[in-house]
Write a protein that holds these residues in place. Sequence first.
Motif, PDB file in Angstrom:
ATOM      1  N   ARG A 121      14.949   5.780   2.878  1.00  0.00           N
ATOM      2  CA  ARG A 121      15.706   4.641   3.404  1.00  0.00           C
ATOM      3  C   ARG A 121      14.718   3.562   3.814  1.00  0.00           C
ATOM      4  N   GLU A 122      14.892   2.409   3.226  1.00  0.00           N
ATOM      5  CA  GLU A 122      14.074   1.256   3.587  1.00  0.00           C
ATOM      6  C   GLU A 122      15.017   0.072   3.736  1.00  0.00           C
ATOM      7  N   ASP A 123      14.995  -0.561   4.884  1.00  0.00           N
ATOM      8  CA  ASP A 123      15.825  -1.739   5.150  1.00  0.00           C
ATOM      9  C   ASP A 123      17.305  -1.470   4.903  1.00  0.00           C
ATOM     10  N   GLY A 124      17.764  -0.275   5.237  1.00  0.00           N
ATOM     11  CA  GLY A 124      19.175   0.054   5.130  1.00  0.00           C
ATOM     12  C   GLY A 124      19.642   0.355   3.722  1.00  0.00           C
ATOM     13  N   VAL A 125      18.741   0.412   2.744  1.00  0.00           N
ATOM     14  CA  VAL A 125      19.114   0.692   1.364  1.00  0.00           C
ATOM     15  C   VAL A 125      18.637   2.093   1.008  1.00  0.00           C
TER      16      VAL A 125
ATOM     17  N   PRO B 139       8.222  12.141   0.572  1.00  0.00           N
ATOM     18  CA  PRO B 139       9.111  11.051   0.187  1.00  0.00           C
ATOM     19  C   PRO B 139       9.856  10.412   1.368  1.00  0.00           C
ATOM     20  N   SER B 140       9.942  11.118   2.472  1.00  0.00           N
ATOM     21  CA  SER B 140      10.626  10.541   3.638  1.00  0.00           C
ATOM     22  C   SER B 140       9.699   9.665   4.483  1.00  0.00           C
ATOM     23  N   THR B 141       8.415   9.625   4.143  1.00  0.00           N
ATOM     24  CA  THR B 141       7.457   8.770   4.846  1.00  0.00           C
ATOM     25  C   THR B 141       7.766   7.314   4.517  1.00  0.00           C
ATOM     26  N   PRO B 142       7.790   6.429   5.510  1.00  0.00           N
ATOM     27  CA  PRO B 142       8.034   5.014   5.218  1.00  0.00           C
ATOM     28  C   PRO B 142       7.024   4.473   4.196  1.00  0.00           C
TER      29      PRO B 142
ATOM     30  N   ASP C 143      10.868  -3.914  -4.859  1.00  0.00           N
ATOM     31  CA  ASP C 143      11.857  -4.439  -3.904  1.00  0.00           C
ATOM     32  C   ASP C 143      11.290  -4.476  -2.484  1.00  0.00           C
ATOM     33  N   PHE C 144      10.548  -3.448  -2.137  1.00  0.00           N
ATOM     34  CA  PHE C 144       9.967  -3.414  -0.795  1.00  0.00           C
ATOM     35  C   PHE C 144       8.923  -4.509  -0.632  1.00  0.00           C
ATOM     36  N   VAL C 145       8.090  -4.689  -1.635  1.00  0.00           N
ATOM     37  CA  VAL C 145       7.057  -5.726  -1.576  1.00  0.00           C
ATOM     38  C   VAL C 145       7.683  -7.117  -1.542  1.00  0.00           C
ATOM     39  N   ARG C 146       8.755  -7.312  -2.277  1.00  0.00           N
ATOM     40  CA  ARG C 146       9.448  -8.609  -2.225  1.00  0.00           C
ATOM     41  C   ARG C 146       9.970  -8.894  -0.822  1.00  0.00           C
ATOM     42  N   ALA C 147      10.442  -7.868  -0.154  1.00  0.00           N
ATOM     43  CA  ALA C 147      10.982  -8.036   1.202  1.00  0.00           C
ATOM     44  C   ALA C 147       9.871  -8.174   2.248  1.00  0.00           C
ATOM     45  N   HIS C 148       8.698  -7.627   1.963  1.00  0.00           N
ATOM     46  CA  HIS C 148       7.585  -7.631   2.928  1.00  0.00           C
ATOM     47  C   HIS C 148       6.273  -7.988   2.206  1.00  0.00           C
TER      48      HIS C 148
ATOM     49  N   TRP D 219       3.661  -9.606   2.907  1.00  0.00           N
ATOM     50  CA  TRP D 219       2.405  -9.620   3.663  1.00  0.00           C
ATOM     51  C   TRP D 219       2.225  -8.333   4.464  1.00  0.00           C
ATOM     52  N   GLY D 220       3.086  -7.355   4.245  1.00  0.00           N
ATOM     53  CA  GLY D 220       3.042  -6.116   5.010  1.00  0.00           C
ATOM     54  C   GLY D 220       1.972  -5.143   4.540  1.00  0.00           C
ATOM     55  N   LYS D 221       1.927  -4.028   5.236  1.00  0.00           N
ATOM     56  CA  LYS D 221       0.919  -2.999   4.967  1.00  0.00           C
ATOM     57  C   LYS D 221       1.053  -2.440   3.543  1.00  0.00           C
ATOM     58  N   ALA D 222       2.285  -2.202   3.102  1.00  0.00           N
ATOM     59  CA  ALA D 222       2.491  -1.663   1.752  1.00  0.00           C
ATOM     60  C   ALA D 222       1.999  -2.646   0.694  1.00  0.00           C
ATOM     61  N   ALA D 223       2.249  -3.930   0.907  1.00  0.00           N
ATOM     62  CA  ALA D 223       1.794  -4.945  -0.048  1.00  0.00           C
ATOM     63  C   ALA D 223       0.271  -4.970  -0.126  1.00  0.00           C
ATOM     64  N   HIS D 224      -0.379  -4.829   1.008  1.00  0.00           N
ATOM     65  CA  HIS D 224      -1.848  -4.809   1.011  1.00  0.00           C
ATOM     66  C   HIS D 224      -2.379  -3.544   0.337  1.00  0.00           C
ATOM     67  N   THR D 225      -1.744  -2.421   0.589  1.00  0.00           N
ATOM     68  CA  THR D 225      -2.171  -1.181  -0.065  1.00  0.00           C
ATOM     69  C   THR D 225      -1.971  -1.300  -1.574  1.00  0.00           C
TER      70      THR D 225
END
Length: 158
Positions: free
Chosen positions: A6-10, A26-29, A55-60, A62-68
């Motif tokens: 679950r990410e951002d309610g989806v 898989p349950s890790t954010p 989809d997650f990168v589009r929503a975030h 500049w976030g940690k996932a995008a940098h990784t």
Amino acid sequence: MPATVREDGVEVQISPQFFRNVTTTPSTPIDDWPHEVFRAVLEYGMVYDWRIVADFVRAHPWGKAAHTLEEVIDYSDDLDTYHLMKRILHNARADAQEGERQQVASELASYVRQSGMTQKDFALATGTSASRLSSYISGKTDPRASYVVRARAAALNT
């Protein structure tokens, strides 16, 4: 069977195979996925797996996932999925910057209205030219943070 994330309610599905030999599941954010998981998803995943990341990168953007993801792309093989994700990340950041620019432009326009001054008078009161203020309000030019602070103060002090 793929695990639910679950990410951002989806609710999305990601295969547990990408989490072999790592301490996450898989349950890790997504923000906490290690480089190895991103690399496995990009190299061995299917379109629906890539979409979860995209989809997650589009929503975030500049976030940690995008940098990784960016680090994985920069130090990985020359595969089409890496090029695709690099383009998605670039476009997500460009879209975010445009949204931020428009937000600042709208904020400055509201300061001018709030002050009750003409744009020309407001520009003079805040130490810039009318044409420069116009370029800020149209979103063509980004003002410095110090100018936004001055504009806010001018709007509040009138």
